[in-house]
Design an enzyme around this catalytic site. Structure first.
Site, PDB file in Angstrom:
ATOM      1  N   HIS A  56       4.578  17.647  -8.529  1.00  0.00           N
ATOM      2  CA  HIS A  56       5.964  17.795  -8.939  1.00  0.00           C
ATOM      3  C   HIS A  56       6.367  19.265  -8.859  1.00  0.00           C
ATOM      4  O   HIS A  56       5.519  20.166  -8.923  1.00  0.00           O
ATOM      5  CB  HIS A  56       6.156  17.312 -10.378  1.00  0.00           C
ATOM      6  N   GLU A  58       7.718  21.201 -11.040  1.00  0.00           N
ATOM      7  CA  GLU A  58       7.299  21.977 -12.206  1.00  0.00           C
ATOM      8  C   GLU A  58       5.830  22.366 -12.122  1.00  0.00           C
ATOM      9  O   GLU A  58       5.457  23.503 -12.460  1.00  0.00           O
ATOM     10  CB  GLU A  58       7.521  21.182 -13.506  1.00  0.00           C
ATOM     11  N   CYS A  86       9.236  15.414 -16.681  1.00  0.00           N
ATOM     12  CA  CYS A  86       8.593  14.159 -17.070  1.00  0.00           C
ATOM     13  C   CYS A  86       7.495  14.472 -18.105  1.00  0.00           C
ATOM     14  O   CYS A  86       7.219  15.624 -18.422  1.00  0.00           O
ATOM     15  CB  CYS A  86       7.997  13.459 -15.843  1.00  0.00           C
ATOM     16  N   CYS A  89       4.658  16.744 -16.642  1.00  0.00           N
ATOM     17  CA  CYS A  89       5.058  18.143 -16.490  1.00  0.00           C
ATOM     18  C   CYS A  89       5.263  18.807 -17.854  1.00  0.00           C
ATOM     19  O   CYS A  89       4.886  19.969 -18.047  1.00  0.00           O
ATOM     20  CB  CYS A  89       6.315  18.247 -15.640  1.00  0.00           C
TER      21      CYS A  89
END
Length: 149
Positions: A56, A58, A86, A89
């Site tokens: 992701h 992040e 999420c 993260c």
């Protein structure tokens, strides 16, 4: 006097990363990490390219920022990300002890707020910065994806 380095300025940089993800066929989420009004990390989703569910924006940004700083803690840093992190993260951000998280659009299904994920006690989080723009790129991506199938 206007601050040229306000939250909207850095969110625009995160949106540029989201556009880069969009161009690669990735879910268009972008992130930048800032310390003292300076971007030290830029990232976007790479889950398809790397075939890695943890890639992701992040996560990529946390790693890049830690490498830049030469340490794992991001206490003085702000993460700007185009969507609410999420649970995965948010957990990584907890361990990084990031000082501040600024997100654009809410994720009402999988976001850390909905999931009740705890952040580090010293981390602050603000949302809704350029929310419409951050939401629009995601909507455009998924509409196009549905129309191709």
């Amino acid at each position: 006097m206007l601050d040229p380095f306000d939250d909207a300025h850095f969110m625009r940089k995160a949106l540029m990363e989201a556009e880069a993800a969009y161009e690669k066929g990735e879910i268009p989420i972008g992130a930048v990490v800032v310390v003292a009004d300076r971007i030290i990390a830029r990232a976007h989703n790479l889950t398809e390219l790397l075939n890695d569910v943890t890639a992701h924006a992040e996560m990529q940004a946390i790693t890049a920022a830690a490498n830049y700083l030469g340490g794992k803690y991001l206490k003085e840093c702000t993460l700007y990300v185009t969507i609410e992190p999420c649970q995965m993260c948010a957990g990584a951000l907890y361990w990084s002890q990031i000082g501040r998280i600024v997100y654009g659009a809410r994720d009402h299904q999988r976001g850390c707020i909905e999931m009740g994920t705890k952040l580090h006690p010293k981390t602050t989080m603000e949302g809704g910065v350029m929310e419409e723009e951050c939401s629009a790129i995601l909507k455009r991506f998924f509409i196009e994806k549905r129309n191709l199938n």
